[in-house]
Design a protein around this motif. Structure first.
Motif, PDB file in Angstrom:
ATOM      1  N   LEU A 221     -16.225 -13.386  11.547  1.00  0.00           N
ATOM      2  CA  LEU A 221     -16.598 -13.762  10.176  1.00  0.00           C
ATOM      3  C   LEU A 221     -16.128 -14.969   9.847  1.00  0.00           C
ATOM      4  O   LEU A 221     -16.621 -15.777   9.240  1.00  0.00           O
ATOM      5  CB  LEU A 221     -16.022 -12.685   9.238  1.00  0.00           C
ATOM      6  N   ARG A 224     -18.221 -17.830  11.291  1.00  0.00           N
ATOM      7  CA  ARG A 224     -19.373 -18.130  10.561  1.00  0.00           C
ATOM      8  C   ARG A 224     -18.937 -18.786   9.211  1.00  0.00           C
ATOM      9  O   ARG A 224     -19.735 -19.684   8.853  1.00  0.00           O
ATOM     10  CB  ARG A 224     -19.926 -16.724  10.106  1.00  0.00           C
ATOM     11  N   ALA A 244     -23.157 -13.321   7.912  1.00  0.00           N
ATOM     12  CA  ALA A 244     -21.590 -12.940   7.252  1.00  0.00           C
ATOM     13  C   ALA A 244     -21.810 -12.005   6.770  1.00  0.00           C
ATOM     14  O   ALA A 244     -20.713 -11.075   6.922  1.00  0.00           O
ATOM     15  CB  ALA A 244     -21.115 -14.204   6.843  1.00  0.00           C
ATOM     16  N   GLN A 247     -21.988  -8.972   8.859  1.00  0.00           N
ATOM     17  CA  GLN A 247     -20.450  -8.735   9.464  1.00  0.00           C
ATOM     18  C   GLN A 247     -19.431  -8.095   8.647  1.00  0.00           C
ATOM     19  O   GLN A 247     -18.749  -7.328   8.967  1.00  0.00           O
ATOM     20  CB  GLN A 247     -19.992 -10.150   9.852  1.00  0.00           C
ATOM     21  N   VAL A 248     -19.698  -8.483   7.304  1.00  0.00           N
ATOM     22  CA  VAL A 248     -18.881  -8.006   6.137  1.00  0.00           C
ATOM     23  C   VAL A 248     -19.340  -6.368   6.405  1.00  0.00           C
ATOM     24  O   VAL A 248     -18.359  -5.572   6.228  1.00  0.00           O
ATOM     25  CB  VAL A 248     -19.010  -8.441   5.034  1.00  0.00           C
TER      26      VAL A 248
END
Length: 425
Positions: A221, A224, A244, A247-248
């Motif tokens: 993250l 990114r 991102a 990914q969160v």
């Protein structure tokens, strides 16, 4: 507590001694006095009979004849009609015990004994009773001290154990004291210590797992976000922001999965999912790291496989295997999919030196690592795989091949017909 136990025991003993001791003194004093009176009366009767027998036999009655029967502490006076009074011994002074008997021939015999003799005998008896009472008190004190120590020492130990539990030392002592009530308390404390120990171990394990599992998603993250800050192209910013956000979401799933697994490793939400989506997501997430290391990561094998499990957990398992290859392996990393029976298999391999022979059987144990790493990643990966009903195995040591086996059908459902055959490798 010791003092109270000793004082209470001593008080009970003193009360018992006082009650029975006073009663015994009264009884013994009366017994001795009565015995002295009977002794004097008996002596007077005996002297009277001797005097009667000598008078009837016309024998002489004098002090020499009657002296031997009379005790040295006694005084006797014999009065015979028409004769002079006969005295034997020394007439006592003060308080005396007296007995007077009359004979058949008219004589009178008086025997006296000083009461001081009775007093001395009573004194000796009281001394004996006092010594016995003193010995009883000493014995009671010793027994009270022993019993107090037997009860107070375990309580001190139990207090120390409770204090140790409160200070974070949950080691059980497994010490018993021979007192059922205290042993019951010790059992409860040991059980509590074991439960606290398990809880602390689970908390430490959760912290270690979370630290390990969150490290890689946070790093990705961060990369990114750095790319977003370095570009001015709105399309690139939008694309990187979208990645991102994904990914969160995966990071959130990692946290939720770790918390769920820490409470109950078998609690999962297994669903049927597309295995390709999870693999492609991992490839996209790890390619920047592999590109930075000058290496490549690819996928091959059977496509469009569906497996039963938790997508987030499967992604974590694959991430652990990919990271393991990045840290300890070499060359290109390949993710291959195949089918064996009713299971979908994802194999992760690289071109590195492989797993050392002495670590092959222990590679999935915690803290076991071939290099300076935590040794947690593969252990967590195996736990996650087993929580979803799958399994993670080391299929080959050199070159390394790890296999993630997942069921293709839900356990509560019958397997559907499938014409796919296992790929030949």
């Amino acid at each position: 507590m010791r003092r109270r136990l000793i004082q209470s025991t001593l008080a009970v003993v003193l009360v018992v001694i006082a009650v029975f001791g006073v009663s015994l003194v009264i009884v013994e004093t009366r017994t001795i006095s009565n015995s002295a009176q009977e002794r004097v009366e008996s002596e007077a009767v005996r002297l009277a009979s001797i005097v009667d027998s000598r008078i009837l036999a016309a024998e002489n009655v004098n002090a020499d004849v009657l002296r031997n029967p009379v005790s040295k502490e006694q005084y006797a006076e014999i009065r015979v009609p028409g004769r002079q009074a006969i005295e034997i011994g020394t007439k006592p002074e003060g308080d005396v015990i007296r007995s007077t008997q009359s004979g058949e021939e008219g004589e009178t015999v008086t025997v006296e004994e000083p009461r001081s003799a009775v007093t001395r005998e009573v004194g000796r008896t009281l001394l004996i009773i006092g010594l016995v009472a003193l010995l009883a008190v000493v014995a009671a004190v010793l027994l009270a001290v022993r019993q107090a120590n037997r009860l107070a020492s375990p309580l001190t130990d139990l207090a120390e154990t409770a204090e140790r539990l409160g200070s974070g030392d949950p080691r059980p002592r497994h010490k018993r004291y021979g007192v059922p009530e205290l042993d019951r308390v010790a059992d409860v404390l040991d059980s509590s210590a074991e439960r606290i120990g398990r809880m602390l171990t689970a908390e430490r394990r959760l912290a270690a797992d979370a630290s390990h599992q969150l490290r890689t998603p946070l790093t990705a993250l961060s990369m990114r976000l750095e790319e977003i800050t370095l570009t001015d192209d709105p399309d690139t910013v939008k694309e990187e922001a979208t990645i991102a956000l994904g990914q969160v979401e995966r990071l959130t799933d990692v946290v939720e999965r770790l918390l769920t697994n820490s409470r109950d490793p078998r609690t999962g939400s297994a669903v049927s999912f597309d295995l390709d989506e999870v693999i492609q997501q991992q490839l996209a997430e790890w390619r920047p790291a592999y590109r930075s290391a000058g290496r490549a990561i690819v996928s091959s094998g059977k496509r469009h496989l569906r497996a039963v499990g938790t997508p987030g957990a499967v992604a974590q398992v694959l991430a652990a295997l990919i990271e393991n290859s990045l840290m300890h392996g070499g060359g290109t990393v390949a993710l291959r999919t195949r089918v064996t029976g009713n299971q979908a298999v994802v194999e992760v391999t690289d071109e590195g030196p492989g797993v050392p022979g002495d670590l092959g059987a222990r590679i999935f144990e915690r803290t076991i690592s071939g290099r300076n790493s935590t040794g947690i990643g593969l252990a967590v990966a195996r736990d996650l795989a087993e929580a979803d009903g799958g399994r993670l195995e080391l299929l080959q040591s050199q070159p390394p091949v790890f296999g993630l086996f997942l069921s293709r059908t839900h356990p509560t459902r019958k397997p559907a017909p499938d014409g796919d055959q296992p790929t030949v490798r």
